[in-house]
Write an enzyme that holds these catalytic residues in place. Structure first.
Site, mmCIF file in Angstrom:
data_model
loop_
_atom_site.group_PDB
_atom_site.id
_atom_site.type_symbol
_atom_site.label_atom_id
_atom_site.label_comp_id
_atom_site.label_asym_id
_atom_site.label_seq_id
_atom_site.Cartn_x
_atom_site.Cartn_y
_atom_site.Cartn_z
ATOM 1 N N ASP A 31 5.197 -3.045 8.558
ATOM 2 C CA ASP A 31 6.191 -2.813 7.512
ATOM 3 C C ASP A 31 7.546 -3.161 8.107
ATOM 4 O O ASP A 31 7.971 -2.544 9.095
ATOM 5 C CB ASP A 31 6.189 -1.344 7.061
ATOM 6 N N ASP A 82 0.218 0.169 -5.227
ATOM 7 C CA ASP A 82 0.623 1.485 -4.717
ATOM 8 C C ASP A 82 0.461 2.477 -5.865
ATOM 9 O O ASP A 82 1.024 2.283 -6.940
ATOM 10 C CB ASP A 82 2.094 1.473 -4.277
#
Length: 251
Positions: A11, A130
């Protein structure tokens, strides 16, 4: 039987690898190029690079960094963050990405999935979803988990498959960074509903969690970040344990 894949996730924010809990409280986890090389050398099956603030900051993925990472690894490389057009994907593929991951842009413009699959092939298109549970329903969220939609996880998963996605990367926001295990019930439901590979993400804390997500969650791949970045689990050790549990992996 297809081998199960282990996928470290980088990330990226401001050019550094970061990791948080439930998508917030980010802390530095190191240089992405160095980490990528380590994972490639240690036997990771693939690598995912997510520029996590690109959508929120309305800018393109960090192409220079993608190029540097791609040049140091010899495993499949998926890049996501701020991708909203065919031309965005062309640039990333030209700079070393093997696949792209789209999330917010796919929800806002579902036709993008069709367009990318048609132009580059389904194998190149990963749709990241998500989601978190709200009143017992798995609800899809956008912009790094900050914006709830009205989409149900399972309905959306079926649609992205129909539109040509080659894989789904499902992150449970409830489990993300908690190290309490993956959302195996939701993963098992997903794998029954669709015929494309499901990558489990969110919740890895120990080796047993990976065993469980392959056996109970029926996941095709498991993605994790902090347990790898902070050396809590070594990839070689993890793969040996999976093998001992009769889970096929590439050693």
């Amino acid at each position: 039987m297809l081998t199960k894949r282990i996928i470290p996730c980088l990330d990226i924010k401001n050019g550094r690898t970061v990791k948080g809990v439930n998508f917030v409280d980010l802390r530095d986890a190191g240089d992405p190029v160095e980490l990528a090389k380590i994972y490639s050398d240690e036997g990771a099956d693939e690598l995912v690079f997510l520029d996590i603030s690109a959508t929120e900051e309305r800018r393109k993925t960090l192409v220079d960094l993608v190029r540097k990472v791609a040049s140091t690894i010899n495993i499949p490389f998926t890049v996501g963050g701020g991708i909203s057009s065919v031309s965005d994907v062309e640039v990333l593929l030209q700079n070393g990405a093997d696949k792209v991951s789209i999330n917010s842009s796919a929800v806002k413009n579902p036709q993008l999935i069709n367009d990318l699959a048609q132009k580059f092939g389904s194998q190149c298109v990963v749709v990241a979803i998500d989601a978190k549970q709200i009143d017992g329903q798995w609800i899809v969220h956008l912009v790094g988990g900050k914006v709830p939609t009205e989409l149900n996880l399972f309905d959306w998963a079926k649609e992205v498959e129909q539109r040509g996605a080659g894989e789904i990367l499902f992150t449970s926001m409830d489990n993300d960074g908690t190290k309490n295990g993956f959302a195996n019930e939701a993963l098992a439901t997903l794998s029954e509903l669709v015929n494309i590979p499901i990558i489990a993400s969110g919740g890895a804390g120990n080796i047993q969690h990976f065993v469980d997500t392959f056996l109970e969650g029926k996941a095709d791949a498991a993605l994790a970040a902090s347990v790898f970045h902070f050396k809590e689990i070594e990839i070689k050790t993890l793969k040996a344990a999976l093998k001992n549990n009769n889970i096929e992996v590439r050693i």
